[in-house]
Design a protein around this motif. Structure first.
Motif, short mmCIF file in Angstrom:
data_model
loop_
_atom_site.label_atom_id
_atom_site.label_comp_id
_atom_site.label_asym_id
_atom_site.label_seq_id
_atom_site.Cartn_x
_atom_site.Cartn_y
_atom_site.Cartn_z
N ARG A 1 0.37 -1.06 0.30
CA ARG A 1 -0.15 -0.03 0.26
C ARG A 1 0.77 1.10 0.28
NH1 ARG A 1 -3.53 -0.27 5.46
NH2 ARG A 1 -4.03 1.85 4.33
N LEU A 2 1.36 0.75 0.85
CA LEU A 2 2.44 2.35 1.30
C LEU A 2 3.46 2.58 -0.82
CD1 LEU A 2 4.52 1.70 4.27
CD2 LEU A 2 2.75 3.80 3.57
N PHE A 3 3.79 1.56 -1.30
CA PHE A 3 4.94 1.53 -2.31
C PHE A 3 3.54 1.98 -3.03
CE2 PHE A 3 8.38 -0.93 -0.67
CZ PHE A 3 9.20 -0.86 -1.05
N ALA A 4 2.41 2.58 -3.26
CA ALA A 4 1.25 2.10 -4.26
C ALA A 4 1.15 3.91 -4.38
CB ALA A 4 0.18 1.89 -4.35
N LEU A 5 1.00 4.60 -2.81
CA LEU A 5 0.77 5.63 -2.82
C LEU A 5 2.23 6.61 -3.23
CD1 LEU A 5 -1.48 5.96 -1.02
CD2 LEU A 5 -0.07 6.23 0.79
N ILE A 6 3.17 6.04 -2.52
CA ILE A 6 4.72 6.99 -2.52
C ILE A 6 4.80 6.96 -4.16
CG2 ILE A 6 6.73 7.62 -1.59
CD1 ILE A 6 5.78 5.72 1.33
N ASP A 7 5.42 5.83 -4.55
CA ASP A 7 5.55 5.37 -5.61
C ASP A 7 6.91 6.13 -5.99
OD1 ASP A 7 5.92 3.91 -8.26
OD2 ASP A 7 4.91 5.43 -9.06
N ASP A 8 7.25 6.98 -6.46
CA ASP A 8 8.63 7.60 -7.17
C ASP A 8 9.12 9.50 -6.46
OD1 ASP A 8 10.00 5.06 -8.94
OD2 ASP A 8 9.01 6.54 -10.65
N ASP A 9 7.83 9.41 -5.65
CA ASP A 9 7.90 10.61 -4.90
C ASP A 9 8.32 10.39 -3.59
OD1 ASP A 9 6.77 13.22 -5.17
OD2 ASP A 9 4.86 12.73 -4.97
N GLU A 10 8.83 12.13 -2.67
CA GLU A 10 8.90 11.70 -1.55
C GLU A 10 7.18 12.44 -1.16
OE1 GLU A 10 11.60 14.02 -0.75
OE2 GLU A 10 10.12 15.89 -0.87
N VAL A 11 6.80 11.78 -0.32
CA VAL A 11 5.14 12.05 0.55
C VAL A 11 5.46 12.20 2.62
CG1 VAL A 11 3.77 10.95 1.33
CG2 VAL A 11 3.95 10.72 -0.91
N ASP A 12 4.61 13.25 2.48
CA ASP A 12 5.15 13.86 4.09
C ASP A 12 4.17 12.36 4.96
OD1 ASP A 12 5.53 16.16 4.23
OD2 ASP A 12 3.98 16.95 3.85
N LEU A 13 5.17 11.44 5.74
CA LEU A 13 4.23 10.55 7.07
C LEU A 13 5.19 10.87 8.12
CD1 LEU A 13 5.34 7.20 5.21
CD2 LEU A 13 5.81 7.72 7.51
N SER A 14 3.79 9.79 8.72
CA SER A 14 4.34 10.28 10.28
C SER A 14 4.73 9.69 10.91
CB SER A 14 3.19 11.69 11.37
OG SER A 14 2.17 11.15 11.79
N ILE A 15 4.86 8.58 12.02
CA ILE A 15 5.36 8.04 13.03
C ILE A 15 4.92 8.52 14.01
CG2 ILE A 15 7.06 6.10 13.14
CD1 ILE A 15 8.15 6.65 10.80
N ASP A 16 4.87 7.48 15.23
CA ASP A 16 4.31 7.08 15.91
C ASP A 16 4.57 6.45 16.78
OD1 ASP A 16 2.55 7.61 18.92
OD2 ASP A 16 1.62 9.05 18.41
N ILE A 17 5.82 5.78 17.85
CA ILE A 17 6.46 5.10 18.48
C ILE A 17 5.57 4.01 19.17
CG2 ILE A 17 8.03 4.06 19.70
CD1 ILE A 17 9.82 5.96 18.29
N GLU A 18 4.84 4.91 20.71
CA GLU A 18 3.81 4.70 21.43
C GLU A 18 2.29 3.91 20.94
OE1 GLU A 18 3.22 8.13 23.73
OE2 GLU A 18 4.95 6.94 25.41
N LYS A 19 2.21 4.92 19.70
CA LYS A 19 0.57 4.09 19.38
C LYS A 19 1.13 3.35 18.28
CE LYS A 19 -2.07 8.17 20.26
NZ LYS A 19 -2.39 9.70 20.00
N ARG A 20 2.68 2.40 17.97
CA ARG A 20 2.70 1.98 16.77
C ARG A 20 2.45 2.29 15.69
NH1 ARG A 20 4.95 0.77 21.14
NH2 ARG A 20 5.92 -1.16 21.82
N LYS A 21 1.71 3.58 14.98
CA LYS A 21 1.44 3.69 14.08
C LYS A 21 2.01 4.69 13.29
CE LYS A 21 -2.46 6.79 14.44
NZ LYS A 21 -3.16 7.81 14.80
N ILE A 22 1.51 4.56 11.97
CA ILE A 22 2.61 4.95 10.48
C ILE A 22 1.02 6.10 9.72
CG2 ILE A 22 3.35 4.79 8.38
CD1 ILE A 22 4.65 2.41 9.60
N THR A 23 1.14 7.36 9.96
CA THR A 23 0.15 7.70 8.83
C THR A 23 0.59 8.70 7.63
OG1 THR A 23 -0.83 8.80 11.41
CG2 THR A 23 -1.80 9.53 9.69
N VAL A 24 -0.40 8.50 7.12
CA VAL A 24 0.63 9.17 6.36
C VAL A 24 -1.50 9.80 4.64
CG1 VAL A 24 0.19 7.13 4.86
CG2 VAL A 24 1.07 9.04 3.22
#
Lengths: 205, 464
Positions: free
Chosen positions: A126-149
């Motif tokens: 899913r992430l590969f499809a979303l980002i592809d050759d681009d660069e995309v803002d993404l946030s990571i929360d270690i405590e919540k074990r969550k990546i948000t894009v």
């Protein structure tokens, strides 16, 4: 080393399986003192031709400000060289997101504040499809074990032990110092019950 | 009902943390030139080495195999290790020491490696020492610094995977083929998160050298740990070695070592069974150790694979300069290398020499014994003459062309039949094309100039 709980940065994709530690940093660079910086060695032989000219379309050349790398299965397989992690960290990478990691690489990463975020094959795709050759803002929360894009949220797996180390930036030597008495007691017990585990006096050479 | 892993783990566990990690005692810590980052960390803290008597240094990764160090940077790496060893009071097998060699060869050779020990080294092939029923695993520089400072290591216990190999390996088929067979079956990440215990009749039948080759390659299947329960073969190997216990202490140790096997009904997290009789001599065709096939097969075709696999195969074949469908035995080579912590022990050299005796190599090549002791032993047996009469170079001991750090490397685009452990892109030098195989198979390829099934070449000869 300072710890971190959340990170917002540019994510890019490296669509290659089995990116081994020999790719992450070729062995010939490993005699360099760390103080000189390892960022320029990252993926050196993949990102440039044999005369050292960079390939302009290679992801980390195209997006030099990226701080999150999305990878394929078996990222960081191979040798125990921590220099592979130094190259990533010195380049500015804070997290690798992939469906599987080399065991030693993952443990070296955590020791250097680099997050090995384990996701399912489906979520990686899913992430590969979303980002592809681009660069995309993404946030990571270690405590919540969550990546948000964008409006999507993707869970990742990380043990509590490693989460605590990353969040607190702990140095294990400091932690272990508190256990000196237990270590000394263990050593004494071992020397008494299995004396042969301590090497005999040298008889050769 | 405990597995061997359980027994070794429990015996070394000092305490457990609330986060689930165990603090383990380290019985042997082996360091090499690559440990310079860890020594720098130790110096930055102003810390001492906690147990100099349990810490042994050896020059291997950058060791020159002909003459002196190839560059000033390489000479500095070797000097730095020797300086650190002197500063912290460690025994170090330097270039002039007759005990020098590859760290995973000299540990067992000197009797430093024993059943029941926990052994760490800043090198992923530390799994080699598990062949003795030791808990042995590779660690990174931060962990090396931790072991230096405390003689302990924090670890989360891995899951257990038993690889049971039934039956007998055929003539000309050995531990290297067995290892590549399971890695091809499970994949290079197939055993991640697991400690592998090898068992079964085919494993029991292996010599210590063969067992070390098998455990050495555990990491190429993703497992940080590989292990084999010790038996008479193990005890016979250890007896009389310089650092091993002797006399009544040896007998007491054997009593303990005999308890180091998985209980009869112990349960493993995963179980895999292989039939040894089905394993043929194996070669790799790609850039990952899982890209392995019987030598009788052909180069894979992307058109037979799924879309994702097809892309990877195409890129791999492009790097390797191979065309789909070509018989592997038609792949011509430019050079050979016999050496490394995987396959540079005396038995490996004998196996290669058994094929090369009275024959000439069609390509140039390097034979680098695993240690100075093995070099002397091979020379006493006349093996060096067999190699040089065949036209190969007989050189000094070290990691050499396996990791191409000391100046020994494969030139761009050149194809090397190699007894080493990694066929990664650029591993043996930028642009180098590596085919992994056993020492006997490398010898066969040398004689014919292309990848070759060694079995017919062994007819009428003893396969050593």
């Amino acid at each position: 080393m300072s710890g971190w709980k959340t990170h917002l940065g540019k994510a890019i994709c490296l669509d290659i399986e089995n990116v081994d530690t020999d790719q992450l940093i070729p062995a010939r660079f490993m005699s360099t003192p760390r103080a000189e910086g390892y960022g320029s060695f990252l993926l050196h032989d993949m990102r440039s031709d044999s005369s050292g000219v960079p390939f302009s379309d290679f992801p980390i050349n195209k997006h030099p400000n990226a701080s999150i790398l999305i990878g394929r299965r078996n990222f960081g397989s191979g040798s125990s060289r921590e220099a592979a992690v130094y190259a990533l960290v010195d380049f500015g990478i804070r997290a690798i997101v992939a469906p599987s990691f080399g065991d030693i690489f993952a443990s070296n990463s955590v020791n250097n504040g680099l997050l090995p975020a384990l996701v399912s094959e489906e979520d990686a795709t899913r992430l590969f499809a979303l980002i592809d050759d681009d660069e995309v803002d993404l946030s990571i929360d270690i405590e919540k074990r969550k990546i948000t894009v964008g409006d999507q949220s993707i869970p990742f797996i990380l043990s509590e032990a490693w989460a605590q180390k990353l969040i607190n930036g702990w140095d294990d030597i400091d932690l272990t110092e508190h256990h000196r008495p237990a270590i000394a007691a263990y050593r004494a017990r071992r020397a008494q019950t299995l004396p042969w585990v301590f090497p005999a006096e040298e008889t050769a050479g | 009902m405990n597995t061997l892993l359980d027994k070794l783990w429990n015996a070394h566990e000092i305490l457990t943390n609330e986060d689930g990690r165990s603090l383990l005692w380290v019985d042997r810590h082996l360091v090499h030139e690559g440990s310079h980052h860890a020594f720098a960390k130790l110096a930055a803290r102003g810390a001492r080495v906690a147990e100099p008597g349990l810490t042994i240094g050896v020059v291997d990764h950058y060791a020159p195999t002909r003459g002196s160090a190839a560059t000033p940077a390489i000479a500095r790496m070797i000097q730095t290790l020797e300086d650190n060893a002197a500063a912290y009071g460690l025994t170090c097998f330097g270039l002039k020491d007759p005990r020098q060699g590859i760290v995973h060869v000299i540990g067992p050779e000197q009797g430093l490696t024993l059943p029941g020990l926990l052994i760490n080294c800043g090198d992923s092939h530390t799994s080699t020492h598990g062949a003795f029923g030791a808990l042995a695993f590779g660690i990174g520089a931060t962990e090396v610094a931790h072991v230096l400072a405390t003689q302990t290591i924090w670890q989360t216990k891995p899951k257990s995977l038993r690889i049971n190999v039934t039956g007998q390996l055929g003539p000309g088929v050995g531990a290297k083929d067995l290892a590549l067979a399971w890695i091809a079956k499970l994949g290079t990440g197939g055993a991640q998160g697991h400690a592998v215990e090898y068992s079964g009749d085919a494993v029991r039948a292996l010599s210590m050298e063969g067992r070390m080759t098998l455990c050495n390659l555990s990491i190429e299947g993703g497992a940080r740990f590989g292990m084999i329960a010790p038996d008479e073969t193990t005890f016979d190997y250890i007896s009389g070695r310089p650092y091993a216990p002797s006399g009544p202490a040896f007998d007491k140790a054997v009593d303990y070592w005999q308890t180091l096997s998985s209980d009869h009904h112990a349960e493993f997290d995963r179980d895999v069974t292989l039939d040894a009789a089905e394993i043929a001599p194996i070669v790799t065709w790609g850039t990952s150790p899982e890209d392995a096939l019987p030598v009788t097969a052909s180069v894979p075709s992307p058109s037979d694979a799924s879309k994702d696999d097809a892309e990877r195969i195409t890129a791999t074949l492009d790097y390797m300069g191979l065309t789909p469908g070509k018989a592997l035995t038609d792949v011509e080579i430019d050079q050979v290398f016999i050496g490394s912590c995987t396959n540079a022990r005396i038995e490996d050299l004998r196996a290669a020499a058994a094929v090369l005796a009275g024959r000439r190599s069609k390509v140039p090549g390097l034979v680098s014994p695993g240690s100075q002791q093995i070099k002397s032993q091979a020379e006493a047996e006349g093996l060096d003459r067999i190699f040089t009469d065949a036209g190969l170079d007989w050189v000094g001991a070290g990691c050499s062309m396996c990791v191409a750090m000391n100046g020994d490397s494969v030139a761009p685009g050149k194809r090397c039949a190699s007894t080493t452990n990694r066929n990664f892109r650029g591993r043996q030098g930028r642009g180098a094309r590596t085919h992994l195989m056993s020492p006997a198979m490398v010898a066969a390829a040398a004689v014919t100039g292309h990848l070759t099934d060694v079995r017919p070449m062994l007819e009428g000869r003893s396969a050593a």
